[in-house]
Design a protein around this motif. Structure first.
Motif, PDB file in Angstrom:
ATOM      1  N   SER A 120       9.972  10.115  -5.082  1.00  0.00           N
ATOM      2  CA  SER A 120       9.412  10.346  -6.496  1.00  0.00           C
ATOM      3  C   SER A 120       8.465   9.319  -6.827  1.00  0.00           C
ATOM      4  O   SER A 120       7.340   9.789  -7.504  1.00  0.00           O
ATOM      5  CB  SER A 120      10.401  10.747  -7.429  1.00  0.00           C
ATOM      6  N   GLN A 121       8.694   8.221  -6.215  1.00  0.00           N
ATOM      7  CA  GLN A 121       7.522   7.004  -6.396  1.00  0.00           C
ATOM      8  C   GLN A 121       7.410   6.750  -4.947  1.00  0.00           C
ATOM      9  O   GLN A 121       8.045   6.073  -4.115  1.00  0.00           O
ATOM     10  CB  GLN A 121       8.290   5.852  -7.181  1.00  0.00           C
ATOM     11  N   VAL A 122       6.014   6.688  -4.560  1.00  0.00           N
ATOM     12  CA  VAL A 122       5.603   6.696  -3.266  1.00  0.00           C
ATOM     13  C   VAL A 122       5.907   5.053  -3.036  1.00  0.00           C
ATOM     14  O   VAL A 122       6.124   4.807  -1.703  1.00  0.00           O
ATOM     15  CB  VAL A 122       4.236   7.226  -3.019  1.00  0.00           C
ATOM     16  N   THR A 123       5.642   4.177  -3.723  1.00  0.00           N
ATOM     17  CA  THR A 123       5.816   2.718  -3.540  1.00  0.00           C
ATOM     18  C   THR A 123       7.421   2.605  -3.129  1.00  0.00           C
ATOM     19  O   THR A 123       7.547   1.532  -2.459  1.00  0.00           O
ATOM     20  CB  THR A 123       5.613   2.096  -4.842  1.00  0.00           C
ATOM     21  N   LEU A 124       8.310   3.410  -3.344  1.00  0.00           N
ATOM     22  CA  LEU A 124       9.632   3.173  -2.757  1.00  0.00           C
ATOM     23  C   LEU A 124       9.860   3.506  -1.286  1.00  0.00           C
ATOM     24  O   LEU A 124      10.810   2.961  -0.774  1.00  0.00           O
ATOM     25  CB  LEU A 124      10.837   4.054  -3.418  1.00  0.00           C
ATOM     26  N   ASN A 125       8.772   4.092  -0.779  1.00  0.00           N
ATOM     27  CA  ASN A 125       8.688   4.557   0.620  1.00  0.00           C
ATOM     28  C   ASN A 125       8.109   3.324   1.540  1.00  0.00           C
ATOM     29  O   ASN A 125       8.108   3.253   2.858  1.00  0.00           O
ATOM     30  CB  ASN A 125       7.940   5.596   0.965  1.00  0.00           C
TER      31      ASN A 125
END
Length: 435
Positions: free
Chosen positions: A294-299
């Motif tokens: 849901s937050q691309v930064t977590l990938n």
């Protein structure tokens, strides 16, 4: 000082005077009233075209940029057309807000448009949606901070009075403690300049994500789905959340030195922000496909420099904007208690309790994507799509005249109602199932 108005007339009478009546004119803080012709002339602001563009971009470019890859993964590639459809509709409703303000030069805020259209009930309705939206966006900031900090430091444990709090919950509490002093400030002018870096931060995040995919070995291998009908409600809700700045538009309009340029400002801001959102959505979906969070930064891999730049930039931005989101709510609450308005201790208590309440909500509903989808579906779609159309039709009286404009506006209202009903139901269902 001269007073400029849209019809080209200018008043050259000096206005460096206290409020009061001077000949045929009544001098007020917000403008000049000609008592003979019963007309009101709004004093033009001081913001230039480019400064207003910057403020508009800062209002439109927010944390929604982190969730658009997830939105695209939910709806599939074809859902990207819905992003452009919502951008077009909200741009048009932004123009309708300006027309509503032109109907009465005394209008300065979004709730005042509701009051002009539907009286006191209209003002209260717009106020409720505006303040609820600000409150939940501020809560989303805490969830975002907790998720990203936990991703960077997964072994963090907070020990308070013998109570051990681990994981993302500890970071939500720590970030709230860091933010609290800024909320207690009465003068947020300094923070407003700091938060203006949000525009630059959005471009830095896009650049960092692109660098991670192109240079740092992640690649762009996610093929994705062409269309996922079951995920369309979530996708549309998150797209709507990206365009939730309409309550700010009246302030931008009244601040302009040349208000007739407002339409060009809106067009530039919407084009730039829509291209930014589309670019981030495509990048994130190509990099991680259906596995994007849901937050691309977590990938992003935390060991890469480009990833760290993106994550740390993401962390700084909400901290600087939290107080600005909460302050209008604080002001509204304090104005309900005029006898305590200047009581410092009461003010500090209200602000502290408000921060604590957002922490509790963030800990209770720890799902950034679902919460932002709920905000987008229920609040943003209502405040940015439906209400501007209804207010304009009532103020202008165009609902009595059948024509192309009425067909377009009714179509936008129907689209907004569908987003609100379907998106809200889907978002609430996801939150309940994940609790």
């Amino acid at each position: 000082m001269a007073v400029g108005v849209d019809d080209g007339f200018s008043l050259t009478t000096p206005l460096m005077l206290d409020e009061g009546q001077y000949g045929p004119f009544v001098i007020k803080d917000e403008g000049v009233e000609d008592v003979e012709s019963n007309t009101y002339l709004r004093i033009s602001g001081t913001s230039t075209f480019f400064k207003t563009c910057f403020n508009g971009l800062n209002a439109l470019s927010g944390v929604g940029i982190l969730s658009v890859p997830y939105a695209l993964s939910e709806g599939g590639w074809l859902s990207l057309t819905l992003l452009f459809l919502i951008a077009t509709a909200t741009f048009y409703t932004g123009l309708l807000i300006r027309r509503c303000m032109d109907a009465d030069k005394r209008i300065k805020t979004y709730p005042e448009i509701g009051e002009l259209a539907f009286g006191y009930k209209g003002r209260m309705l717009l106020s409720v949606f505006m303040y609820m939206e600000l409150y939940l966006v501020a809560t989303g900031f805490l969830i975002l901070e907790g998720d990203n900090l936990h991703n960077l430091f997964p072994n963090m444990i907070l020990d308070v009075a013998g109570l051990r709090v681990g994981g993302r919950e500890s970071f939500i509490i720590l970030v709230a403690l860091i933010i609290l002093p800024s909320v207690l400030l009465d003068d947020l002018s300094i923070l407003s300049y700091v938060s203006a870096t949000g525009v630059l931060a959005s471009f830095i995040i896009i650049g960092s994500v692109f660098w991670t995919g192109a240079v740092d070995g992640i690649g762009f291998h996610g093929k994705g789905k062409l269309l996922n009908l079951s995920g369309i409600p979530t996708a549309v809700s998150l797209y709507a959340f990206c365009y939730c700045a309409h309550p700010v538009f009246p302030t931008l309009y009244t601040s302009m030195k040349h208000p007739h340029q407002f339409s060009k400002v809106l067009l530039l801001c919407f084009v730039v922000c829509t291209m930014s959102y589309a670019s981030m959505a495509i990048l994130g979906y190509l990099m991680y496909g259906s596995n994007v969070y849901s937050q691309v930064t977590l990938n992003l891999p935390t060991g890469k420099l480009s990833s760290k730049i993106a994550i740390y930039t993401t962390l700084v931005n909400p901290i600087t904007k939290y107080a600005l989101m909460i302050t209008p709510i604080v002001s509204a609450i304090e104005n309900k208690f005029p006898c305590h308005h200047r009581n410092k201790s009461i003010s500090l208590l209200i602000r502290s309790l408000l921060v604590i309440s957002t922490v509790i909500v963030a800990l209770t509903v720890p799902f950034f994507g679902s919460l932002m989808a709920l905000v987008g579906a229920f609040l943003s779609a209502t405040a940015s799509i439906i209400l501007p159309c209804l207010c304009y039709l009532k103020i202008s009286g165009n609902y009595r005249r059948w024509g192309i404009e009425l067909v377009i506006i009714v179509g936008i209202i129907i689209m907004g109602v569908v987003v609100v009903v379907v998106g809200t139901y889907t978002s609430l269902l996801e939150i309940v199932n994940n609790l």
